[in-house]
Scaffold this motif. Sequence first.
Motif, PDB file in Angstrom:
ATOM      1  N   THR A  69      48.109  39.555  36.936  1.00 20.13           N
ATOM      2  CA  THR A  69      49.044  39.561  35.820  1.00 20.13           C
ATOM      3  C   THR A  69      48.559  38.002  35.446  1.00 20.13           C
ATOM      4  O   THR A  69      48.171  37.712  36.097  1.00 20.13           O
ATOM      5  CB  THR A  69      50.450  40.078  36.086  1.00 20.13           C
ATOM      6  OG1 THR A  69      50.240  40.812  36.755  1.00 20.13           O
ATOM      7  CG2 THR A  69      50.920  39.491  34.700  1.00 20.13           C
ATOM      8  N   ALA A  70      47.874  38.237  33.684  1.00 21.79           N
ATOM      9  CA  ALA A  70      47.823  36.349  33.827  1.00 21.79           C
ATOM     10  C   ALA A  70      48.318  36.060  32.323  1.00 21.79           C
ATOM     11  O   ALA A  70      48.357  37.666  32.105  1.00 21.79           O
ATOM     12  CB  ALA A  70      46.995  36.048  34.445  1.00 21.79           C
ATOM     13  N   ALA A  71      48.160  35.424  31.521  1.00 22.12           N
ATOM     14  CA  ALA A  71      48.187  34.986  30.123  1.00 22.12           C
ATOM     15  C   ALA A  71      46.402  35.555  29.781  1.00 22.12           C
ATOM     16  O   ALA A  71      45.487  35.982  30.411  1.00 22.12           O
ATOM     17  CB  ALA A  71      48.404  33.548  29.637  1.00 22.12           C
ATOM     18  N   PRO A  72      46.935  35.725  28.666  1.00 27.05           N
ATOM     19  CA  PRO A  72      45.747  36.206  27.659  1.00 27.05           C
ATOM     20  C   PRO A  72      43.932  35.826  27.686  1.00 27.05           C
ATOM     21  O   PRO A  72      43.084  35.660  27.188  1.00 27.05           O
ATOM     22  CB  PRO A  72      45.555  36.439  26.371  1.00 27.05           C
ATOM     23  CG  PRO A  72      47.289  37.246  26.266  1.00 27.05           C
ATOM     24  CD  PRO A  72      47.442  36.068  27.365  1.00 27.05           C
ATOM     25  N   GLU A  73      44.288  34.498  27.598  1.00 30.76           N
ATOM     26  CA  GLU A  73      43.086  33.600  27.941  1.00 30.76           C
ATOM     27  C   GLU A  73      42.359  33.678  29.832  1.00 30.76           C
ATOM     28  O   GLU A  73      40.872  33.179  29.365  1.00 30.76           O
ATOM     29  CB  GLU A  73      42.992  32.052  27.386  1.00 30.76           C
ATOM     30  CG  GLU A  73      44.689  31.505  28.615  1.00 30.76           C
ATOM     31  CD  GLU A  73      46.248  31.901  27.929  1.00 30.76           C
ATOM     32  OE1 GLU A  73      46.471  31.314  28.519  1.00 30.76           O
ATOM     33  OE2 GLU A  73      45.847  32.316  26.969  1.00 30.76           O
ATOM     34  N   ILE A  80      37.966  33.805  34.316  1.00 33.72           N
ATOM     35  CA  ILE A  80      37.585  34.616  35.476  1.00 33.72           C
ATOM     36  C   ILE A  80      36.107  34.689  34.819  1.00 33.72           C
ATOM     37  O   ILE A  80      35.329  34.585  35.307  1.00 33.72           O
ATOM     38  CB  ILE A  80      38.444  35.096  36.190  1.00 33.72           C
ATOM     39  CG1 ILE A  80      39.669  34.622  35.631  1.00 33.72           C
ATOM     40  CG2 ILE A  80      37.294  36.338  36.953  1.00 33.72           C
ATOM     41  CD1 ILE A  80      40.568  35.203  36.481  1.00 33.72           C
ATOM     42  N   GLU A  81      35.475  35.651  33.869  1.00 36.46           N
ATOM     43  CA  GLU A  81      34.667  35.984  33.346  1.00 36.46           C
ATOM     44  C   GLU A  81      33.419  34.695  33.523  1.00 36.46           C
ATOM     45  O   GLU A  81      31.755  35.620  34.221  1.00 36.46           O
ATOM     46  CB  GLU A  81      34.338  37.007  32.221  1.00 36.46           C
ATOM     47  CG  GLU A  81      35.085  38.518  32.305  1.00 36.46           C
ATOM     48  CD  GLU A  81      35.078  39.535  31.259  1.00 36.46           C
ATOM     49  OE1 GLU A  81      34.940  38.686  30.598  1.00 36.46           O
ATOM     50  OE2 GLU A  81      36.111  40.165  31.823  1.00 36.46           O
ATOM     51  N   ARG A  82      33.361  34.145  32.777  1.00 33.11           N
ATOM     52  CA  ARG A  82      32.740  32.878  32.535  1.00 33.11           C
ATOM     53  C   ARG A  82      31.913  32.500  34.022  1.00 33.11           C
ATOM     54  O   ARG A  82      31.105  32.037  34.343  1.00 33.11           O
ATOM     55  CB  ARG A  82      33.751  31.491  32.011  1.00 33.11           C
ATOM     56  CG  ARG A  82      32.193  30.517  31.295  1.00 33.11           C
ATOM     57  CD  ARG A  82      33.213  29.716  30.937  1.00 33.11           C
ATOM     58  NE  ARG A  82      33.908  28.571  32.027  1.00 33.11           N
ATOM     59  CZ  ARG A  82      34.277  28.155  33.330  1.00 33.11           C
ATOM     60  NH1 ARG A  82      32.345  27.522  32.557  1.00 33.11           N
ATOM     61  NH2 ARG A  82      34.570  27.136  33.552  1.00 33.11           N
ATOM     62  N   ASN A  83      33.399  32.111  35.312  1.00 31.80           N
ATOM     63  CA  ASN A  83      32.904  32.057  36.363  1.00 31.80           C
ATOM     64  C   ASN A  83      31.849  32.956  37.200  1.00 31.80           C
ATOM     65  O   ASN A  83      30.929  32.707  38.340  1.00 31.80           O
ATOM     66  CB  ASN A  83      33.915  31.544  36.711  1.00 31.80           C
ATOM     67  CG  ASN A  83      34.608  30.083  36.708  1.00 31.80           C
ATOM     68  OD1 ASN A  83      33.333  29.547  37.249  1.00 31.80           O
ATOM     69  ND2 ASN A  83      35.606  30.426  35.949  1.00 31.80           N
ATOM     70  N   LEU A  84      32.218  34.445  37.329  1.00 33.66           N
ATOM     71  CA  LEU A  84      31.937  35.684  37.501  1.00 33.66           C
ATOM     72  C   LEU A  84      29.800  35.309  36.881  1.00 33.66           C
ATOM     73  O   LEU A  84      28.901  35.977  37.904  1.00 33.66           O
ATOM     74  CB  LEU A  84      32.331  36.654  37.304  1.00 33.66           C
ATOM     75  CG  LEU A  84      33.338  36.757  38.136  1.00 33.66           C
ATOM     76  CD1 LEU A  84      34.664  38.555  37.141  1.00 33.66           C
ATOM     77  CD2 LEU A  84      33.377  37.403  39.434  1.00 33.66           C
ATOM     78  N   ALA A  85      29.879  35.192  35.495  1.00 35.66           N
ATOM     79  CA  ALA A  85      27.978  34.994  34.989  1.00 35.66           C
ATOM     80  C   ALA A  85      27.730  34.207  35.735  1.00 35.66           C
ATOM     81  O   ALA A  85      26.565  34.327  36.244  1.00 35.66           O
ATOM     82  CB  ALA A  85      28.456  35.004  33.486  1.00 35.66           C
TER      83      ALA A  85
END
Length: 141
Positions: A65-69, A74-79
């Motif tokens: 659960t988190a805020a919309p941003e 997280i996806e930026r770090n995964l990429a």
Amino acid sequence: MKYELIYIIDAAVNEEERKQLIARYNELIEQNGGKVEKVDEWGKRRLAYEINDKTEGYYVLLNYTAAPEVPKEIERNLAISEDILRYLTVRVEEKTSRVKPKVSQPRPYYKESAPRKADEQSIDKEEQEAVPEVDNNSENE
């Protein structure tokens, strides 16, 4: 908001590094004000198709659960990470029903199953008009 993240770690990564990688993404969520609800490690599985000449990957499912941003970060770090083959983030919507239940109404009963022709209907009306009405009150007197 609730999110579900699934990512595939390269199967060549050893267990120690894999545990650190999973912990790093969990901490990243918590640092950005989110809360990790569940981490489900599916383990090593065969990929449906080759990704970067790899046929196997280690699957991890993460509910948080988190805020919309936060998912974007997280996806930026995964990429950026070379050890992550693929990832997918989905917002989980809670089921809410705004539709009122349909009230069942009794259906009218029809004697005949086939529709009547217009000529037959007009004949029936003429027959009903020709039949004299019986006065039940006169018999009782």
